[in-house]
Design a protein around this motif. Structure first.
Motif, PDB file in Angstrom:
ATOM      1  N   GLN A   1       0.819  -1.206   0.000  1.00  0.00           N
ATOM      2  CA  GLN A   1       0.000   0.000   0.000  1.00  0.00           C
ATOM      3  C   GLN A   1       0.859   1.265   0.000  1.00  0.00           C
ATOM      4  OE1 GLN A   1      -2.861   0.248   3.199  1.00  0.00           O
ATOM      5  NE2 GLN A   1      -4.037   1.839   2.186  1.00  0.00           N
ATOM      6  N   SER A   2       1.977   1.232   0.697  1.00  0.00           N
ATOM      7  CA  SER A   2       2.840   2.417   0.790  1.00  0.00           C
ATOM      8  C   SER A   2       3.785   2.557  -0.396  1.00  0.00           C
ATOM      9  CB  SER A   2       3.651   2.371   2.088  1.00  0.00           C
ATOM     10  OG  SER A   2       4.546   1.268   2.077  1.00  0.00           O
ATOM     11  N   GLY A   3       3.830   1.542  -1.289  1.00  0.00           N
ATOM     12  CA  GLY A   3       4.660   1.628  -2.474  1.00  0.00           C
ATOM     13  C   GLY A   3       6.057   1.071  -2.310  1.00  0.00           C
ATOM     14  N   ASP A   4       6.337   0.400  -1.196  1.00  0.00           N
ATOM     15  CA  ASP A   4       7.673  -0.171  -0.978  1.00  0.00           C
ATOM     16  C   ASP A   4       7.877  -1.454  -1.767  1.00  0.00           C
ATOM     17  OD1 ASP A   4       8.351   1.885   0.762  1.00  0.00           O
ATOM     18  OD2 ASP A   4       7.484   0.843   2.481  1.00  0.00           O
ATOM     19  N   VAL A   5       6.795  -2.157  -2.095  1.00  0.00           N
ATOM     20  CA  VAL A   5       6.841  -3.301  -3.006  1.00  0.00           C
ATOM     21  C   VAL A   5       5.713  -3.124  -4.018  1.00  0.00           C
ATOM     22  CG1 VAL A   5       7.865  -4.864  -1.293  1.00  0.00           C
ATOM     23  CG2 VAL A   5       5.375  -4.760  -1.550  1.00  0.00           C
ATOM     24  N   ASP A   6       5.732  -3.946  -5.060  1.00  0.00           N
ATOM     25  CA  ASP A   6       4.785  -3.758  -6.161  1.00  0.00           C
ATOM     26  C   ASP A   6       3.681  -4.814  -6.233  1.00  0.00           C
ATOM     27  OD1 ASP A   6       6.163  -1.439  -7.445  1.00  0.00           O
ATOM     28  OD2 ASP A   6       7.778  -2.908  -7.514  1.00  0.00           O
ATOM     29  N   THR A   7       3.867  -5.931  -5.559  1.00  0.00           N
ATOM     30  CA  THR A   7       2.813  -6.940  -5.496  1.00  0.00           C
ATOM     31  C   THR A   7       3.041  -7.824  -4.286  1.00  0.00           C
ATOM     32  OG1 THR A   7       1.587  -8.646  -6.733  1.00  0.00           O
ATOM     33  CG2 THR A   7       3.975  -8.698  -6.906  1.00  0.00           C
ATOM     34  N   VAL A   8       1.984  -8.437  -3.815  1.00  0.00           N
ATOM     35  CA  VAL A   8       2.023  -9.465  -2.774  1.00  0.00           C
ATOM     36  C   VAL A   8       1.145 -10.600  -3.261  1.00  0.00           C
ATOM     37  CG1 VAL A   8       1.400 -10.073  -0.406  1.00  0.00           C
ATOM     38  CG2 VAL A   8       2.416  -7.833  -0.889  1.00  0.00           C
ATOM     39  N   LEU A   9       1.661 -11.823  -3.185  1.00  0.00           N
ATOM     40  CA  LEU A   9       0.869 -12.978  -3.585  1.00  0.00           C
ATOM     41  C   LEU A   9       0.067 -13.481  -2.408  1.00  0.00           C
ATOM     42  CD1 LEU A   9       3.417 -14.990  -5.772  1.00  0.00           C
ATOM     43  CD2 LEU A   9       1.990 -13.035  -6.378  1.00  0.00           C
ATOM     44  N   MET A  10      -1.173 -13.854  -2.673  1.00  0.00           N
ATOM     45  CA  MET A  10      -2.017 -14.375  -1.602  1.00  0.00           C
ATOM     46  C   MET A  10      -3.156 -15.193  -2.190  1.00  0.00           C
ATOM     47  SD  MET A  10      -4.081 -10.972  -0.303  1.00  0.00           S
ATOM     48  CE  MET A  10      -2.558 -10.141   0.110  1.00  0.00           C
ATOM     49  N   ASP A  11      -3.814 -15.938  -1.323  1.00  0.00           N
ATOM     50  CA  ASP A  11      -4.950 -16.731  -1.756  1.00  0.00           C
ATOM     51  C   ASP A  11      -6.161 -15.840  -1.983  1.00  0.00           C
ATOM     52  OD1 ASP A  11      -6.786 -16.907   0.875  1.00  0.00           O
ATOM     53  OD2 ASP A  11      -4.672 -16.992   1.429  1.00  0.00           O
ATOM     54  N   GLN A  12      -7.139 -16.395  -2.682  1.00  0.00           N
ATOM     55  CA  GLN A  12      -8.333 -15.631  -3.050  1.00  0.00           C
ATOM     56  C   GLN A  12      -9.070 -15.091  -1.834  1.00  0.00           C
ATOM     57  OE1 GLN A  12      -9.900 -15.073  -6.484  1.00  0.00           O
ATOM     58  NE2 GLN A  12     -10.481 -13.469  -5.043  1.00  0.00           N
ATOM     59  N   THR A  13      -9.173 -15.901  -0.778  1.00  0.00           N
ATOM     60  CA  THR A  13      -9.935 -15.466   0.389  1.00  0.00           C
ATOM     61  C   THR A  13      -9.293 -14.260   1.052  1.00  0.00           C
ATOM     62  OG1 THR A  13      -8.781 -17.087   1.771  1.00  0.00           O
ATOM     63  CG2 THR A  13     -10.870 -17.750   0.831  1.00  0.00           C
ATOM     64  N   SER A  14      -7.975 -14.257   1.172  1.00  0.00           N
ATOM     65  CA  SER A  14      -7.297 -13.119   1.791  1.00  0.00           C
ATOM     66  C   SER A  14      -7.352 -11.897   0.895  1.00  0.00           C
ATOM     67  CB  SER A  14      -5.842 -13.479   2.102  1.00  0.00           C
ATOM     68  OG  SER A  14      -5.784 -14.427   3.135  1.00  0.00           O
ATOM     69  N   ALA A  15      -7.201 -12.099  -0.423  1.00  0.00           N
ATOM     70  CA  ALA A  15      -7.319 -10.975  -1.354  1.00  0.00           C
ATOM     71  C   ALA A  15      -8.691 -10.324  -1.223  1.00  0.00           C
ATOM     72  CB  ALA A  15      -7.088 -11.452  -2.784  1.00  0.00           C
ATOM     73  N   ASN A  16      -9.730 -11.139  -1.149  1.00  0.00           N
ATOM     74  CA  ASN A  16     -11.082 -10.607  -0.963  1.00  0.00           C
ATOM     75  C   ASN A  16     -11.175  -9.800   0.329  1.00  0.00           C
ATOM     76  OD1 ASN A  16     -11.902 -11.852  -3.304  1.00  0.00           O
ATOM     77  ND2 ASN A  16     -12.910 -13.566  -2.283  1.00  0.00           N
ATOM     78  N   GLY A  17     -10.524 -10.304   1.386  1.00  0.00           N
ATOM     79  CA  GLY A  17     -10.568  -9.631   2.673  1.00  0.00           C
ATOM     80  C   GLY A  17      -9.913  -8.263   2.629  1.00  0.00           C
ATOM     81  N   TYR A  18      -8.735  -8.172   2.039  1.00  0.00           N
ATOM     82  CA  TYR A  18      -8.034  -6.888   1.973  1.00  0.00           C
ATOM     83  C   TYR A  18      -8.737  -5.908   1.045  1.00  0.00           C
ATOM     84  CZ  TYR A  18      -4.085  -8.436   4.767  1.00  0.00           C
ATOM     85  OH  TYR A  18      -3.298  -8.861   5.808  1.00  0.00           O
ATOM     86  N   ILE A  19      -9.241  -6.399  -0.076  1.00  0.00           N
ATOM     87  CA  ILE A  19      -9.959  -5.522  -0.996  1.00  0.00           C
ATOM     88  C   ILE A  19     -11.225  -4.996  -0.325  1.00  0.00           C
ATOM     89  CG2 ILE A  19     -11.266  -5.467  -3.158  1.00  0.00           C
ATOM     90  CD1 ILE A  19      -9.169  -7.439  -4.283  1.00  0.00           C
TER      91      ILE A  19
END
Length: 266
Positions: free
Chosen positions: A187-205
């Motif tokens: 989120q702060s721009g220190d990295v460009d992507t994070v890999l995660m499972d669908q359930t966690s991606a849904n949670g953060y989004i």
């Protein structure tokens, strides 16, 4: 989190969680035994600290509490960092562990697994305004793009072998102590992507509307299981309870609560 909406979501599944006495009688009775369960509280929506109360909540909490209830057992919850959790469970410091832990042969050589309670796919989470790359191939082609990961996790190994060049020391992978810290770095721009499972991606989004999105296609699927010490006498009872939870609709209700209703309540 909106507490009122979350409580309403919880109330919606109460009737589903109840079982007829006859159905409960088919499971082993652990006679009030205490089960010491460990998690990390850093994997939304599987396990995390409720911002309003500080108490541990999430899909895995609800699921294992339900397993214990059906087995007539009590749960004592403990916390541990991911990097020592598997060894601690293997050594018998805890009876069972959970942290979105992927079932694989390497880990099976160290610890015992329950049956799978969740199947998910690895995805690329990026900032919502990301337009420089669209999938793993275009990401991998640019040496300046960075991935955030937690050492020793499935996300780390998928990043190494499915996105990058197979070098586990590749400097394009930035390591973080917790999964949540890697998402904060994204989120702060220190990295460009994070890999995660669908359930966690849904949670953060769902938790941060407009901050993140998912790009590309799934990079493989994984099955999550509870971890236990080798030869644990809890493996068979836990598997029996999981089978019943899946068959009577409770698993579906818990997934609805945490992967859909929870996001809508943010």
């Amino acid at each position: 989190m909106n507490p009122t909406k979350l409580l309403a979501a919880a109330a919606a599944v109460v009737t589903t969680l109840a079982l007829p006495a006859a159905a409960q009688d088919t499971l082993p009775d652990l006679a009030g035994r205490e089960i010491v369960a460990v998690t990390e509280n850093a994997y939304v929506p599987l396990n995390f600290a409720d911002p309003a109360t500080g108490e541990g909540v999430g899909f895995e909490y609800d699921l294992f509490n339900e397993v214990a209830k059906r087995l007539n057992a009590k749960v004592k919850w403990e916390l541990s960092s991911w990097d020592v959790m598997i060894q601690a469970v293997r050594d018998g410091q805890f009876d069972v562990g959970m942290d979105g832990i992927t079932i694989n042969d390497e880990r099976k050589a160290q610890i015992a697994f329950s049956d799978s309670y969740l199947t998910s796919e690895q995805l690329m989470l990026v900032r919502a305004d990301e337009a420089r790359f669209t999938d793993a191939t275009t990401f991998g082609a640019e040496a300046s793009y960075l991935i955030g990961a937690q050492a020793g996790t499935t996300n780390f190994y998928v990043a190494v072998y499915n996105v990058l060049d197979g070098d586990e020391a590749n400097p394009r992978i930035k390591l973080f102590d917790t999964f949540g810290a890697s998402v904060q770095a994204l989120q702060s721009g220190d990295v460009d992507t994070v890999l995660m499972d669908q359930t966690s991606a849904n949670g953060y989004i769902g938790a941060k509307p407009g901050a993140f999105k998912v790009i590309g296609t799934p990079l493989g699927s994984e099955d999550f299981g509870f971890i236990l010490p080798p030869e644990s006498d809890l493996i068979a009872p836990i598997n029996a309870a999981l089978a019943q939870i899946k068959s009577d609709g409770t698993m579906e209700a818990l997934q609805q609560k945490w992967f859909y209703d929870y996001q809508a309540a943010q």
